[in-house]
Write a protein that holds these residues in place. Structure first.
Motif, PDB file in Angstrom:
ATOM      1  N   THR A  95       7.407  -8.170   3.672  1.00  0.00           N
ATOM      2  CA  THR A  95       6.397  -8.565   4.651  1.00  0.00           C
ATOM      3  C   THR A  95       5.889  -7.362   5.435  1.00  0.00           C
ATOM      4  O   THR A  95       4.716  -7.302   5.787  1.00  0.00           O
ATOM      5  CB  THR A  95       6.997  -9.611   5.614  1.00  0.00           C
ATOM      6  N   LEU A  96       6.757  -6.395   5.694  1.00  0.00           N
ATOM      7  CA  LEU A  96       6.278  -5.207   6.406  1.00  0.00           C
ATOM      8  C   LEU A  96       5.764  -4.151   5.435  1.00  0.00           C
ATOM      9  O   LEU A  96       5.530  -3.009   5.800  1.00  0.00           O
ATOM     10  CB  LEU A  96       7.339  -4.640   7.358  1.00  0.00           C
ATOM     11  N   SER A  97       5.590  -4.530   4.180  1.00  0.00           N
ATOM     12  CA  SER A  97       4.970  -3.663   3.175  1.00  0.00           C
ATOM     13  C   SER A  97       5.723  -2.361   2.965  1.00  0.00           C
ATOM     14  O   SER A  97       5.154  -1.277   3.044  1.00  0.00           O
ATOM     15  CB  SER A  97       3.518  -3.338   3.546  1.00  0.00           C
ATOM     16  N   LEU A  98       6.998  -2.473   2.689  1.00  0.00           N
ATOM     17  CA  LEU A  98       7.777  -1.279   2.382  1.00  0.00           C
ATOM     18  C   LEU A  98       7.373  -0.743   1.008  1.00  0.00           C
ATOM     19  O   LEU A  98       7.294  -1.508   0.055  1.00  0.00           O
ATOM     20  CB  LEU A  98       9.270  -1.623   2.373  1.00  0.00           C
ATOM     21  N   PRO A  99       7.101   0.552   0.896  1.00  0.00           N
ATOM     22  CA  PRO A  99       6.777   1.100  -0.423  1.00  0.00           C
ATOM     23  C   PRO A  99       7.895   0.815  -1.410  1.00  0.00           C
ATOM     24  O   PRO A  99       9.066   0.877  -1.057  1.00  0.00           O
ATOM     25  CB  PRO A  99       6.667   2.600  -0.158  1.00  0.00           C
ATOM     26  N   GLY A 100       7.503   0.511  -2.635  1.00  0.00           N
ATOM     27  CA  GLY A 100       8.488   0.135  -3.639  1.00  0.00           C
ATOM     28  C   GLY A 100       8.475  -1.367  -3.860  1.00  0.00           C
ATOM     29  O   GLY A 100       8.844  -1.848  -4.914  1.00  0.00           O
ATOM     30  N   LEU A 101       8.022  -2.115  -2.856  1.00  0.00           N
ATOM     31  CA  LEU A 101       7.851  -3.553  -3.017  1.00  0.00           C
ATOM     32  C   LEU A 101       6.354  -3.847  -3.141  1.00  0.00           C
ATOM     33  O   LEU A 101       5.510  -3.076  -2.669  1.00  0.00           O
ATOM     34  CB  LEU A 101       8.452  -4.304  -1.829  1.00  0.00           C
ATOM     35  N   ALA A 102       6.047  -4.977  -3.790  1.00  0.00           N
ATOM     36  CA  ALA A 102       4.666  -5.262  -4.183  1.00  0.00           C
ATOM     37  C   ALA A 102       3.647  -5.170  -3.038  1.00  0.00           C
ATOM     38  O   ALA A 102       2.580  -4.572  -3.217  1.00  0.00           O
ATOM     39  CB  ALA A 102       4.611  -6.625  -4.849  1.00  0.00           C
ATOM     40  N   PRO A 103       3.909  -5.758  -1.863  1.00  0.00           N
ATOM     41  CA  PRO A 103       2.852  -5.781  -0.844  1.00  0.00           C
ATOM     42  C   PRO A 103       2.377  -4.396  -0.413  1.00  0.00           C
ATOM     43  O   PRO A 103       1.253  -4.257   0.054  1.00  0.00           O
ATOM     44  CB  PRO A 103       3.517  -6.511   0.331  1.00  0.00           C
ATOM     45  N   PHE A 104       3.205  -3.383  -0.566  1.00  0.00           N
ATOM     46  CA  PHE A 104       2.761  -2.041  -0.181  1.00  0.00           C
ATOM     47  C   PHE A 104       1.517  -1.631  -0.952  1.00  0.00           C
ATOM     48  O   PHE A 104       0.559  -1.095  -0.392  1.00  0.00           O
ATOM     49  CB  PHE A 104       3.873  -1.019  -0.423  1.00  0.00           C
ATOM     50  N   VAL A 105       1.547  -1.882  -2.254  1.00  0.00           N
ATOM     51  CA  VAL A 105       0.431  -1.449  -3.097  1.00  0.00           C
ATOM     52  C   VAL A 105      -0.866  -2.081  -2.613  1.00  0.00           C
ATOM     53  O   VAL A 105      -1.873  -1.398  -2.393  1.00  0.00           O
ATOM     54  CB  VAL A 105       0.697  -1.827  -4.569  1.00  0.00           C
ATOM     55  N   SER A 106      -0.829  -3.399  -2.405  1.00  0.00           N
ATOM     56  CA  SER A 106      -2.063  -4.077  -2.022  1.00  0.00           C
ATOM     57  C   SER A 106      -2.488  -3.682  -0.616  1.00  0.00           C
ATOM     58  O   SER A 106      -3.675  -3.484  -0.353  1.00  0.00           O
ATOM     59  CB  SER A 106      -1.882  -5.582  -2.132  1.00  0.00           C
ATOM     60  N   GLU A 107      -1.521  -3.539   0.286  1.00  0.00           N
ATOM     61  CA  GLU A 107      -1.899  -3.188   1.648  1.00  0.00           C
ATOM     62  C   GLU A 107      -2.503  -1.795   1.695  1.00  0.00           C
ATOM     63  O   GLU A 107      -3.506  -1.556   2.375  1.00  0.00           O
ATOM     64  CB  GLU A 107      -0.681  -3.274   2.577  1.00  0.00           C
ATOM     65  N   PHE A 108      -1.918  -0.895   0.955  1.00  0.00           N
ATOM     66  CA  PHE A 108      -2.465   0.455   0.974  1.00  0.00           C
ATOM     67  C   PHE A 108      -3.859   0.483   0.353  1.00  0.00           C
ATOM     68  O   PHE A 108      -4.745   1.194   0.838  1.00  0.00           O
ATOM     69  CB  PHE A 108      -1.534   1.445   0.268  1.00  0.00           C
ATOM     70  N   LEU A 109      -4.055  -0.291  -0.707  1.00  0.00           N
ATOM     71  CA  LEU A 109      -5.392  -0.345  -1.317  1.00  0.00           C
ATOM     72  C   LEU A 109      -6.419  -0.871  -0.324  1.00  0.00           C
ATOM     73  O   LEU A 109      -7.531  -0.351  -0.212  1.00  0.00           O
ATOM     74  CB  LEU A 109      -5.367  -1.229  -2.569  1.00  0.00           C
ATOM     75  N   VAL A 110      -6.055  -1.922   0.406  1.00  0.00           N
ATOM     76  CA  VAL A 110      -6.975  -2.467   1.405  1.00  0.00           C
ATOM     77  C   VAL A 110      -7.278  -1.406   2.460  1.00  0.00           C
ATOM     78  O   VAL A 110      -8.436  -1.186   2.838  1.00  0.00           O
ATOM     79  CB  VAL A 110      -6.386  -3.732   2.066  1.00  0.00           C
TER      80      VAL A 110
END
Lengths: 537, 638
Positions: free
Chosen positions: A416-431
């Protein structure tokens, strides 16, 4: 005629809903297994869609089906998927079995009570979930505006009953009190979304009137309208276009939900059981952001660009406001709800940044948010079911007595906090990157969200899981096998998509390119042209 | 050979996965599994090092792309590795010191029932730290960067049942996240400027971007470095991080992770070299922190916190050197390596002392321990001599060069920076002598501990004893490094020649001769030692701390920066969120319900949802509209 795969993907859960509802009252266990079976069958069909879908094929939609329906009003039964839809259908079909498994006992008769022969909420719970799935799937597939509208609205009905009819076991509160709050939350959910829907209905009718006026025959077909606009046969006057856009956008912004139309979500997610909360935020709400991409941008590109500054501002408010509100919550589920509001801000921001990275990231964000919120919320649900309280203050030291539960909760939180290495990081960084390259200031403001996310997640973890073991937590059992079966695959998926998101980005990318070309936008170029050639290598 | 780089990272990662998912079966063998995989990683590092030495200085760099990670439109992030002399130096330091500290932990954590998980986290740290230094682009570096942050979070809070540990862990992660924001924005700036964030194109083409952009990127990278390396103004987490088990403090919060900021700035040298403003900011941060840390270190009675202040200060030296550009890069890294030896050794020594003293950390309750812990005393003593820069030992060579380079900056700036570095050396001698005397000399001041750790040995007066072999062997090896590394590096400028192809090097021209600088350093060193001896060696050390001067009291409270954070950020934030919760409940909800009710004609049911105060609706509607217009105008203006 080939096999109507898209229809089948929506019909199978619908049939499953009817079949589940029809199971005799005494055979509750059988009803659960039957529903799970249908949800798995839907998952198989969704997987077939993914396999059959060709990312590189020309044309916006694939696996299309088209039949005349209400000829007098030009309504057609038109289905088709692009790379964005097919991925979201897969997400939906994937999450439903987990939602069911997690809520396996949520609708059981209360312990000690002997339900009479006609008592059948268990069947109802699982049938309603399948019904929601069917309607969400067809909303993702519909390329006819009217058809979409119909199911976009219809899904409110099963959702209303799911929120209002099933809640957490009362715990320390009285049964009447929880029932009253549930009913308040369900009504609020319904009214908010109905209000959005009504305005959208006016816009849908308006769209029909305009097309009838300019094209001779009225139509709801997305492809036809887009084609007519590209050919120059359909030219909406700016005022009309803007009015219609706002009508559509309003409904989607309620569903998404965007600040300040968000207040129904914390109530609904707080009062509903954790699996239903996941259904709301991870599945149903995605229809809102999806529809912004598919309908707002493609039907009304001019108005979308016109409204962009306001929408970007609202998205930024959502990100920061949602996160700050999450920090201030005392209720675990409401905290996750406000976190979701912050995340929906990111999704909307990515969509309206109008860059490949922004929109691709936003689509990926929808998938990743679905998985990560499911992981966090379902574990939170397991926790709450053990103690009978949603209040953070009632927990403490869980890590000591139930380390696996605490560990999975932490992974869900880190996602949920978008730690790199977990999926949400990729999408959050792209946004973020996609936004930054068009609106640097907005990109930087949104980046503040990553600090706030760390704050609400870690504070929640610290207060519930660490410290000395508190009274009510002592003797709490660790995750059971059924619960592990729910959580482990979600965590595995979060890890996999964090390291290797390419299978998804490959499918999403061309669809995003298509949407970008519809709004006639291209990515900003880097400042230093020297490096362009090198970067392209 | 290239494939070995991946294995280097994979070995400890595998260890972490096995140990964290393995379950109770691995409780007994876990520590050794973790240590073995760390050693495997070190072995691979040595193989790669030997291979690298076989090639000439200019083509020692190995690169390899493993797979395409995030390809979206023009945005390309790969999982790719780059191993050059700079990375190699870090790989050897991380895996070498890492393996020793794994070994030490086998003894140190012997009685902890959760030690399997401890080794899992340590292995996770190694994997992330190695990824950080072998990544070939900034986004992958970012993964390692936050990965070490996660490992640090897990390990600081390892004894989670202690609220203070859980709070310290959270604080460390949050402060680091503020720094991570900087790294995040830096990468976005690189993307919009260069269309890529891979080391090669960004650093080779840096100059074409113009000073403005590079200054922005440089400042953002500095913010990131401040977070990770505990530099002012993001230094507040490091003292609290001492809540973690001592081997963690040695490995993560002294030898490796906290030096990642120095790596980042040195790696991004091309950006800083073309952005003098950013460089000026870097040296300022370095100089301020080296004094800040040293002053704080003087006042702490907790042995680990005193050493933490020292770490902050020593990294300040490295940041200062890195900010000096090609004159300083090599010395920054050289000091980083020697510091890795002696500071890790000092922390392990402190851990050994605590091990024998019922986990007591207050130096006022130590005293006279040299007779009871001879090996700890000697190894700690050698580390002490190294850090104060005793001639011939490691710290002497590396710190002296930094002071010299600071003077060589030239002009008033050079005098200020050089003066600060010189003063720092004096204070270092003072606080380290203080630690040494209070711990190992004087009369025993041991107190029965009211320890609540629950162990049987946790009560009653301590019986200091030497630690087991698994703990003393790593200490001895590190002591060797503390003594000889600096000298070996300096013979024939070996270290300089090794790194020069990557970082470049320029000889500085200090306004005074090198010999004068060395002599001045010796003078302040002697002054510092003498002052500490006069205060703590000649008279008995009171068991309860005296009130102290204003400066002492301020330094004990970390110069009030934590109080500032608490009042402004924590309290302020609490008020903000609390009032927002209220606003959301009454105003936003109310406005929307109210509008819907009046506009939509749904008043019948909606009325139940509102609070019924028409005036509050009117006011809040007006407020909401104003906010929206303001936000829109802001967006337009951007």
């Amino acid at each position: 005629m080939s096999f109507p795969l898209l229809t089948a993907t929506a019909v199978v859960p619908a049939v499953g809903a009817v079949a589940t509802a029809a199971v005799p009252a005494a055979r509750r266990a059988a009803a659960k297994w039957l529903a799970l079976g249908f949800s798995l069958a839907t998952l198989v069909l969704a997987a077939v869609q993914l396999v059959r879908f060709d990312p590189d094929a020309a044309g916006p939609f694939q696996l299309t089906e088209s039949h005349a329906w209400i000829k007098d009003f030009g309504v057609r039964y038109e289905l088709g998927v692009d790379g964005i839809a097919v991925v979201l259908i897969a997400l939906t079909a994937l999450l439903i079995p987990f939602v069911m498994l997690a809520g396996w006992h949520d609708a059981d008769p209360l312990e000690g009570s002997s339900p009479n022969r006609r008592w059948r909420p268990t069947q109802g719970f699982f049938a309603l979930i399948l019904m929601v799935e069917a309607m969400v799937v067809i909303s993702f597939e519909a390329t006819d505006v009217f058809l979409f509208y119909l199911f976009f609205e219809a899904m409110l009905i099963p959702m209303y009953f799911l929120i209002g009819g099933f809640g957490d076991r009362a715990g320390e509160r009285s049964e009447e009190e929880t029932a009253a709050q549930r009913s308040y939350a369900a009504v609020k959910f319904l009214l908010y979304n109905l209000a959005g829907g009504l305005i959208m209905m006016a816009a849908v009718i308006g769209l029909y009137a305009v097309t009838a006026d300019q094209l001779g025959t009225g139509t709801f077909s997305l492809q036809e309208i887009v084609q007519a606009r590209v050919d120059g046969r359909l030219e909406l006057p700016p005022v009309t276009e803007r009015a219609l856009f706002l009508g559509f956008f309003f409904a989607f912004a309620v569903k998404a939900p965007l600040w300040p139309l968000h207040t129904w979500l914390p109530n609904a997610m707080g009062e509903a059981t954790a699996p239903v909360a996941v259904l709301i935020t991870a599945v149903v709400d995605k229809v809102g952001t999806f529809a912004m991409l598919r309908f707002c941008l493609q039907l009304f590109p001019g108005a979308s660009k016109w409204a962009t500054p306001v929408i970007v501002a609202l998205a930024l408010v959502s990100i920061v406001y949602g996160a700050l509100l999450a920090v201030g919550q005392r209720d675990i589920k409401r905290l996750v709800a406000y976190a979701s509001i912050s995340h929906f801000g990111f999704i909307v921001l990515g969509i309206f940044a109008m860059t490949t990275q922004g929109q691709g990231g936003a689509t990926l964000y929808m998938v990743n948010h679905g998985i990560s919120t499911a992981a966090l919320m379902l574990v939170a649900g397991f926790l709450i079911s053990r103690r009978g309280s949603r209040l953070i203050a009632d927990y403490g030291g869980v890590q000591k007595v139930a380390p696996v539960l605490a560990g999975t909760f932490l992974v869900g939180g880190l996602a949920t906090l978008s730690l790199p290495g977990l999926a949400p990081f990729v999408s959050e960084f792209l946004v973020l990157v996609g936004t930054f390259s068009r609106y640097p200031a907005a990109g930087i403001i949104a980046t503040v969200g990553i600090v706030l996310a760390a704050l609400y997640v870690l504070v929640l973890y610290q207060r519930t899981m660490t410290g000395p073991v508190t009274e009510g937590v002592r003797g709490m059992p660790d995750l059971r096998v059924r619960e592990l079966v729910v959580v482990a695959p979600l965590i595995a998926l979060l890890l996999f998509l964090g390291v290797y998101p390419k299978p998804l980005t490959e499918i999403i990318d061309p669809a995003v390119g298509h949407t970008m070309s519809q709004v006639e936008k291209s990515d900003p170029k880097p400042d230093v042209p020297v490096n362009e050639a090198e970067a392209a290598k | 050979m290239e494939n070995l780089i991946g294995l280097l990272v994979a070995a400890p990662l595998l260890g972490a996965a096995v140990l964290l998912c393995g379950g109770r079966r691995l409780d007994r063998s876990g520590p050794w599994v973790g240590t073995l995989l760390a050693a495997v990683s070190f072995g691979l590092g040595v193989v790669l090092f030997a291979d690298m030495l076989g090639r000439s200085g200019e083509d020692r760099t190995l690169t390899t792309t493993v797979f395409s990670w995030v390809p979206v439109g023009g945005f390309r992030a790969d999982v790719g590795f780059q191993l050059d002399q700079l990375s190699m130096t870090f790989v050897l330091l991380i895996t070498g010191v890492g393996t020793l500290i794994h070994l030490y932990s086998v003894g140190y954590m012997e009685h902890d029932e959760r030690r399997r998980r401890f080794f899992g986290y340590l292995n996770l740290f190694l994997a992330a730290m190695l990824l950080l230094v072998v990544a070939d682009n900034y986004l992958l570096l970012y993964v390692g960067w936050e990965g070490v942050g996660l490992a640090s979070y897990l390990l600081i809070g390892f004894w989670q049942h202690k609220p203070s540990a859980a709070t310290a862990a959270k604080k460390a992660f949050l402060v680091n996240r503020v720094g991570d924001m900087g790294l995040s924005v830096a990468i976005m700036l690189m993307f919009t400027t260069f269309g890529t964030f891979a080391f090669g194109p960004v650093l080779d083409g840096a100059e074409a971007a113009g000073e403005g952009k590079l200054t922005a990127i440089g400042l953002m990278l500095l913010l990131a470095a401040c977070g990770k390396s505990a530099q002012v103004p993001l230094q507040s987490w490091l003292g609290d991080a001492m809540e973690g088990p001592t081997p963690v403090s040695a490995l993560i919060h002294a030898a490796t992770m906290v030096t990642a900021g120095v790596y980042l700035i040195t790696r991004s040298g091309a950006v800083f070299d073309a952005a003098p403003t950013a460089q000026a900011a870097v040296v300022t941060v370095g100089a301020v922190t080296l004094l800040f840390g040293a002053i704080v270190g003087c006042a702490k009675d907790d042995i680990k916190k005193a050493l933490a202040g020292s770490t902050m200060s020593q990294i300040g030296y490295m940041i200062l050197a890195a900010g000096l550009g090609p004159v300083g890069y090599v010395f920054a890294i050289m000091h980083l390596v020697t510091h890795g030896f002696f500071k890790a050794g000092l922390f392990l020594g402190a851990g050994s002392v605590m091990h024998g003293m019922n986990d007591e950390v207050d130096m006022r309750r130590y005293g006279g321990l040299r007779k009871y812990m001879p090996v700890t005393f000697v190894t700690f003593g050698l580390g002490y001599l190294a850090i104060i820069g005793f001639p011939g030992l490691s710290g002497f060579f590396s710190k002296d060069k930094i002071i010299e380079a600071a003077f060589a900056k030239g002009g008033t700036e050079g005098w200020i920076l050089g003066g600060a570095a010189l003063l720092g050396a004096g204070i270092t001698a003072f606080y380290m002598t203080r630690v040494m005397i209070m711990t190992f000399f004087g009369e025993p001041r041991w107190q029965p501990t009211a320890s609540d750790s629950g162990s049987a040995a946790g009560s009653g007066a301590p019986h200091p004893h030497e630690s087991p072999k698994t703990m003393t062997v790593p200490m001895v090896i590190l002591a060797f490094g503390s003594v000889f590394a600096g000298g070996l590096f300096s013979i024939n400028d070996t270290f300089l020649k090794w790194l020069e192809p990557v970082t470049g090097h320029a000889h500085g021209n200090p306004p005074v001769s090198a010999l004068t600088v060395t002599a001045a350093t010796m003078v302040v060193l002697v002054l510092g030692v003498a002052l500490a001896w006069a205060r703590y060696g000649r008279r008995p050390v009171p068991v309860t701390a005296p009130r102290g001067s204003g400066l002492t009291r301020a330094a004990r409270r970390d110069l009030f920066q934590d109080d500032f954070n608490h009042v402004v950020l924590v309290r302020g934030g609490e008020h903000l969120t609390r009032s927002l919760v209220y606003v959301d409940h009454t105003l936003v909800d109310g406005v929307v319900n109210g509008t819907a009710a009046s506009v939509g004609g749904l008043s019948g049911r909606m009325r139940r949802l509102q609070n019924g105060y028409a005036r509050s609706y009117a006011v809040s509607m007006f407020g909401g509209a104003a906010l929206l217009i303001a936000a829109t105008l802001l967006m337009r203006a951007v």
